[in-house]
Design a protein around this motif. Structure first.
Motif, PDB file in Angstrom:
ATOM      1  N   UNK A  78     -62.268   3.743 -44.249  1.00 45.97           N
ATOM      2  CA  UNK A  78     -62.299   3.236 -45.625  1.00 45.97           C
ATOM      3  C   UNK A  78     -62.643   4.381 -46.570  1.00 45.97           C
ATOM      4  N   UNK A  79     -61.945   4.440 -47.703  1.00 48.08           N
ATOM      5  CA  UNK A  79     -62.276   5.392 -48.765  1.00 48.08           C
ATOM      6  C   UNK A  79     -63.480   4.840 -49.522  1.00 48.08           C
ATOM      7  N   UNK A  80     -64.623   5.527 -49.426  1.00 47.99           N
ATOM      8  CA  UNK A  80     -65.845   5.033 -50.070  1.00 47.99           C
ATOM      9  C   UNK A  80     -66.027   5.605 -51.470  1.00 47.99           C
ATOM     10  N   UNK A  81     -65.792   6.919 -51.629  1.00 46.65           N
ATOM     11  CA  UNK A  81     -65.941   7.552 -52.943  1.00 46.65           C
ATOM     12  C   UNK A  81     -64.731   8.445 -53.159  1.00 46.65           C
ATOM     13  N   UNK A  82     -63.975   8.149 -54.206  1.00 45.00           N
ATOM     14  CA  UNK A  82     -62.788   8.951 -54.510  1.00 45.00           C
ATOM     15  C   UNK A  82     -63.177  10.120 -55.398  1.00 45.00           C
ATOM     16  N   UNK A  83     -62.739  11.316 -55.002  1.00 41.46           N
ATOM     17  CA  UNK A  83     -63.047  12.531 -55.764  1.00 41.46           C
ATOM     18  C   UNK A  83     -61.789  13.360 -55.942  1.00 41.46           C
ATOM     19  N   UNK A  84     -61.874  14.296 -56.891  1.00 46.16           N
ATOM     20  CA  UNK A  84     -60.794  15.247 -57.105  1.00 46.16           C
ATOM     21  C   UNK A  84     -61.371  16.611 -56.768  1.00 46.16           C
ATOM     22  N   UNK A  85     -60.734  17.357 -55.906  1.00 48.51           N
ATOM     23  CA  UNK A  85     -59.501  17.071 -55.184  1.00 48.51           C
ATOM     24  C   UNK A  85     -59.738  15.999 -54.103  1.00 48.51           C
ATOM     25  N   UNK A  86     -58.639  15.418 -53.629  1.00 47.63           N
ATOM     26  CA  UNK A  86     -58.715  14.349 -52.624  1.00 47.63           C
ATOM     27  C   UNK A  86     -59.474  14.770 -51.378  1.00 47.63           C
ATOM     28  N   UNK A  87     -59.401  16.047 -51.040  1.00 45.52           N
ATOM     29  CA  UNK A  87     -60.071  16.527 -49.828  1.00 45.52           C
ATOM     30  C   UNK A  87     -61.589  16.393 -49.927  1.00 45.52           C
ATOM     31  N   UNK A  88     -62.127  16.213 -51.128  1.00 49.69           N
ATOM     32  CA  UNK A  88     -63.572  16.044 -51.319  1.00 49.69           C
ATOM     33  C   UNK A  88     -63.985  14.567 -51.301  1.00 49.69           C
ATOM     34  N   UNK A  89     -63.026  13.656 -51.231  1.00 49.31           N
ATOM     35  CA  UNK A  89     -63.337  12.230 -51.197  1.00 49.31           C
ATOM     36  C   UNK A  89     -64.161  11.893 -49.963  1.00 49.31           C
ATOM     37  N   UNK A  90     -65.043  10.895 -50.114  1.00 45.32           N
ATOM     38  CA  UNK A  90     -65.916  10.488 -49.010  1.00 45.32           C
ATOM     39  C   UNK A  90     -65.293   9.287 -48.308  1.00 45.32           C
ATOM     40  N   UNK A  91     -65.124   9.427 -46.990  1.00 49.97           N
ATOM     41  CA  UNK A  91     -64.563   8.379 -46.148  1.00 49.97           C
ATOM     42  C   UNK A  91     -65.673   7.802 -45.272  1.00 49.97           C
ATOM     43  N   UNK A  92     -65.426   6.629 -44.733  1.00 52.10           N
ATOM     44  CA  UNK A  92     -66.379   6.020 -43.798  1.00 52.10           C
ATOM     45  C   UNK A  92     -65.610   5.351 -42.666  1.00 52.10           C
ATOM     46  N   UNK A  93     -66.185   5.405 -41.475  1.00 50.15           N
ATOM     47  CA  UNK A  93     -65.650   4.683 -40.319  1.00 50.15           C
ATOM     48  C   UNK A  93     -66.529   3.463 -40.096  1.00 50.15           C
ATOM     49  N   UNK A  94     -65.894   2.317 -39.953  1.00 52.73           N
ATOM     50  CA  UNK A  94     -66.602   1.070 -39.671  1.00 52.73           C
ATOM     51  C   UNK A  94     -66.164   0.544 -38.312  1.00 52.73           C
ATOM     52  N   UNK A  95     -67.140   0.106 -37.523  1.00 48.39           N
ATOM     53  CA  UNK A  95     -66.838  -0.582 -36.266  1.00 48.39           C
ATOM     54  C   UNK A  95     -66.822  -2.067 -36.585  1.00 48.39           C
ATOM     55  N   UNK A  96     -65.714  -2.710 -36.279  1.00 47.60           N
ATOM     56  CA  UNK A  96     -65.524  -4.126 -36.575  1.00 47.60           C
ATOM     57  C   UNK A  96     -65.370  -4.868 -35.252  1.00 47.60           C
ATOM     58  N   UNK A  97     -66.136  -5.943 -35.084  1.00 46.49           N
ATOM     59  CA  UNK A  97     -66.058  -6.763 -33.880  1.00 46.49           C
ATOM     60  C   UNK A  97     -65.422  -8.097 -34.241  1.00 46.49           C
ATOM     61  N   UNK A  98     -64.351  -8.452 -33.516  1.00 47.26           N
ATOM     62  CA  UNK A  98     -63.629  -9.701 -33.741  1.00 47.26           C
ATOM     63  C   UNK A  98     -63.722 -10.568 -32.493  1.00 47.26           C
ATOM     64  N   UNK A  99     -63.732 -11.895 -32.687  1.00 47.94           N
ATOM     65  CA  UNK A  99     -63.657 -12.776 -31.524  1.00 47.94           C
ATOM     66  C   UNK A  99     -62.203 -12.867 -31.075  1.00 47.94           C
ATOM     67  N   UNK A 100     -61.930 -13.631 -30.036  1.00 49.11           N
ATOM     68  CA  UNK A 100     -60.576 -13.713 -29.469  1.00 49.11           C
ATOM     69  C   UNK A 100     -59.561 -14.255 -30.464  1.00 49.11           C
ATOM     70  N   UNK A 101     -60.008 -15.075 -31.421  1.00 53.35           N
ATOM     71  CA  UNK A 101     -59.109 -15.649 -32.425  1.00 53.35           C
ATOM     72  C   UNK A 101     -58.914 -14.727 -33.625  1.00 53.35           C
ATOM     73  N   UNK A 102     -59.632 -13.594 -33.665  1.00 54.32           N
ATOM     74  CA  UNK A 102     -59.468 -12.651 -34.761  1.00 54.32           C
ATOM     75  C   UNK A 102     -60.463 -12.817 -35.892  1.00 54.32           C
ATOM     76  N   UNK A 103     -61.459 -13.664 -35.713  1.00 54.58           N
ATOM     77  CA  UNK A 103     -62.479 -13.846 -36.748  1.00 54.58           C
ATOM     78  C   UNK A 103     -63.527 -12.746 -36.647  1.00 54.58           C
ATOM     79  N   UNK A 104     -63.917 -12.189 -37.790  1.00 52.09           N
ATOM     80  CA  UNK A 104     -64.892 -11.110 -37.827  1.00 52.09           C
ATOM     81  C   UNK A 104     -66.263 -11.638 -37.419  1.00 52.09           C
ATOM     82  N   UNK A 105     -66.862 -11.011 -36.435  1.00 58.94           N
ATOM     83  CA  UNK A 105     -68.178 -11.416 -35.944  1.00 58.94           C
ATOM     84  C   UNK A 105     -69.261 -10.444 -36.420  1.00 58.94           C
TER      85      UNK A 105
END
Length: 122
Positions: A78-105
Protein backbone atom coordinates in the motif's frame (compact mmCIF):
# COMPACT_ATOMS: atom_id res chain seq x y z
CA UNK A 1 -68.77 -33.36 -11.69
CA UNK A 2 -66.51 -30.75 -10.06
CA UNK A 3 -63.16 -30.08 -11.73
CA UNK A 4 -61.13 -31.16 -8.71
CA UNK A 5 -62.48 -34.77 -8.75
CA UNK A 6 -61.39 -37.85 -10.75
CA UNK A 7 -63.75 -39.74 -13.04
CA UNK A 8 -64.54 -42.11 -10.13
CA UNK A 9 -65.55 -39.15 -7.96
CA UNK A 10 -62.56 -39.34 -5.58
CA UNK A 11 -60.24 -36.41 -5.05
CA UNK A 12 -56.93 -36.86 -6.87
CA UNK A 13 -53.84 -37.12 -4.72
CA UNK A 14 -51.95 -33.90 -4.31
CA UNK A 15 -48.84 -33.94 -6.46
CA UNK A 16 -45.58 -32.75 -4.99
CA UNK A 17 -42.65 -31.51 -6.92
CA UNK A 18 -39.86 -33.89 -6.00
CA UNK A 19 -37.13 -31.58 -7.31
CA UNK A 20 -38.13 -28.78 -4.92
CA UNK A 21 -38.05 -31.18 -1.96
CA UNK A 22 -34.61 -32.49 -2.96
CA UNK A 23 -33.41 -28.91 -3.35
CA UNK A 24 -34.51 -28.06 0.20
CA UNK A 25 -32.73 -31.13 1.57
CA UNK A 26 -29.60 -30.29 -0.42
CA UNK A 27 -29.56 -26.68 0.80
CA UNK A 28 -29.84 -27.85 4.44
CA UNK A 29 -26.93 -30.24 3.88
CA UNK A 30 -24.84 -27.55 2.19
CA UNK A 31 -25.45 -25.05 4.99
CA UNK A 32 -23.89 -27.46 7.49
CA UNK A 33 -20.76 -27.86 5.35
CA UNK A 34 -17.85 -25.44 5.71
CA UNK A 35 -17.68 -22.80 2.95
CA UNK A 36 -15.81 -23.76 -0.20
CA UNK A 37 -12.25 -22.37 -0.39
CA UNK A 38 -11.71 -19.47 -2.78
CA UNK A 39 -9.18 -19.66 -5.58
CA UNK A 40 -5.88 -17.83 -5.07
CA UNK A 41 -6.84 -15.07 -7.53
CA UNK A 42 -10.19 -14.46 -5.80
CA UNK A 43 -8.43 -14.45 -2.41
CA UNK A 44 -6.03 -11.77 -3.73
CA UNK A 45 -8.90 -9.58 -4.93
CA UNK A 46 -10.79 -10.04 -1.69
CA UNK A 47 -7.73 -9.10 0.37
CA UNK A 48 -7.17 -5.92 -1.67
CA UNK A 49 -10.83 -4.83 -1.57
CA UNK A 50 -11.29 -5.37 2.15
CA UNK A 51 -7.97 -3.76 3.10
CA UNK A 52 -8.89 -0.72 1.00
CA UNK A 53 -12.19 -0.44 2.88
CA UNK A 54 -10.38 -0.49 6.23
CA UNK A 55 -7.43 1.77 5.40
CA UNK A 56 -9.08 4.15 2.97
CA UNK A 57 -6.08 3.70 0.64
CA UNK A 58 -6.00 1.63 -2.52
CA UNK A 59 -3.49 -1.23 -2.43
CA UNK A 60 -0.97 -1.17 -5.26
CA UNK A 61 -0.22 -4.89 -5.45
CA UNK A 62 -0.26 -8.27 -3.74
CA UNK A 63 3.28 -9.53 -3.30
CA UNK A 64 2.39 -12.94 -1.83
CA UNK A 65 -0.61 -15.19 -1.33
CA UNK A 66 -0.56 -18.62 0.31
CA UNK A 67 -3.15 -21.08 1.55
CA UNK A 68 -3.44 -21.75 5.29
CA UNK A 69 -5.36 -24.40 7.21
CA UNK A 70 -8.24 -21.94 7.73
CA UNK A 71 -8.19 -19.93 4.48
CA UNK A 72 -5.59 -17.61 2.97
CA UNK A 73 -2.80 -15.25 3.94
CA UNK A 74 -1.68 -12.44 1.65
CA UNK A 75 0.90 -9.66 1.72
CA UNK A 76 -0.47 -6.48 0.24
CA UNK A 77 1.58 -3.41 -0.72
CA UNK A 78 0.00 0.00 0.00
CA UNK A 79 1.17 3.54 -0.79
CA UNK A 80 1.11 5.24 2.63
CA UNK A 81 2.72 8.63 1.91
CA UNK A 82 3.05 10.00 -1.61
CA UNK A 83 6.14 12.13 -2.23
CA UNK A 84 7.94 13.75 -5.12
CA UNK A 85 9.97 12.17 -6.58
CA UNK A 86 7.96 8.92 -6.51
CA UNK A 87 11.02 7.00 -5.38
CA UNK A 88 10.77 8.83 -2.02
CA UNK A 89 7.16 7.73 -1.43
CA UNK A 90 6.57 5.59 1.66
CA UNK A 91 5.12 2.12 1.07
CA UNK A 92 3.85 -0.44 3.56
CA UNK A 93 3.41 -4.21 3.48
CA UNK A 94 0.34 -5.58 5.23
CA UNK A 95 -0.24 -9.22 6.14
CA UNK A 96 -3.91 -10.00 5.58
CA UNK A 97 -5.57 -13.16 6.92
CA UNK A 98 -8.74 -14.39 5.19
CA UNK A 99 -11.03 -17.27 6.08
CA UNK A 100 -11.90 -19.94 3.48
CA UNK A 101 -14.80 -17.82 2.17
CA UNK A 102 -12.54 -14.78 1.66
CA UNK A 103 -13.68 -12.72 4.64
CA UNK A 104 -10.97 -10.64 6.31
CA UNK A 105 -10.16 -12.02 9.75
CA UNK A 106 -7.05 -9.97 10.62
CA UNK A 107 -4.45 -7.62 9.19
CA UNK A 108 -1.22 -6.05 10.39
CA UNK A 109 1.41 -3.74 8.95
CA UNK A 110 4.62 -5.73 8.84
CA UNK A 111 6.97 -3.34 7.07
CA UNK A 112 7.42 0.28 5.90
CA UNK A 113 9.90 1.27 3.24
CA UNK A 114 10.56 3.82 0.52
CA UNK A 115 9.46 2.90 -2.98
CA UNK A 116 13.09 2.94 -4.21
CA UNK A 117 14.27 0.53 -1.50
CA UNK A 118 15.37 -2.92 -2.65
CA UNK A 119 15.41 -5.89 -0.26
CA UNK A 120 18.83 -7.43 0.19
CA UNK A 121 18.21 -11.07 0.97
CA UNK A 122 21.01 -13.60 1.20
Amino acid sequence: MPADRDSDGARPRKRTHRGAEESRVRSRDESSRPPQRLSASRAMLSAMQQLKALLGKAPESVSAVRPTDDGWEAEVEVLEIERVPETASVMASYRVTLDAAGELMAYERIRRYTRAQVDRRA
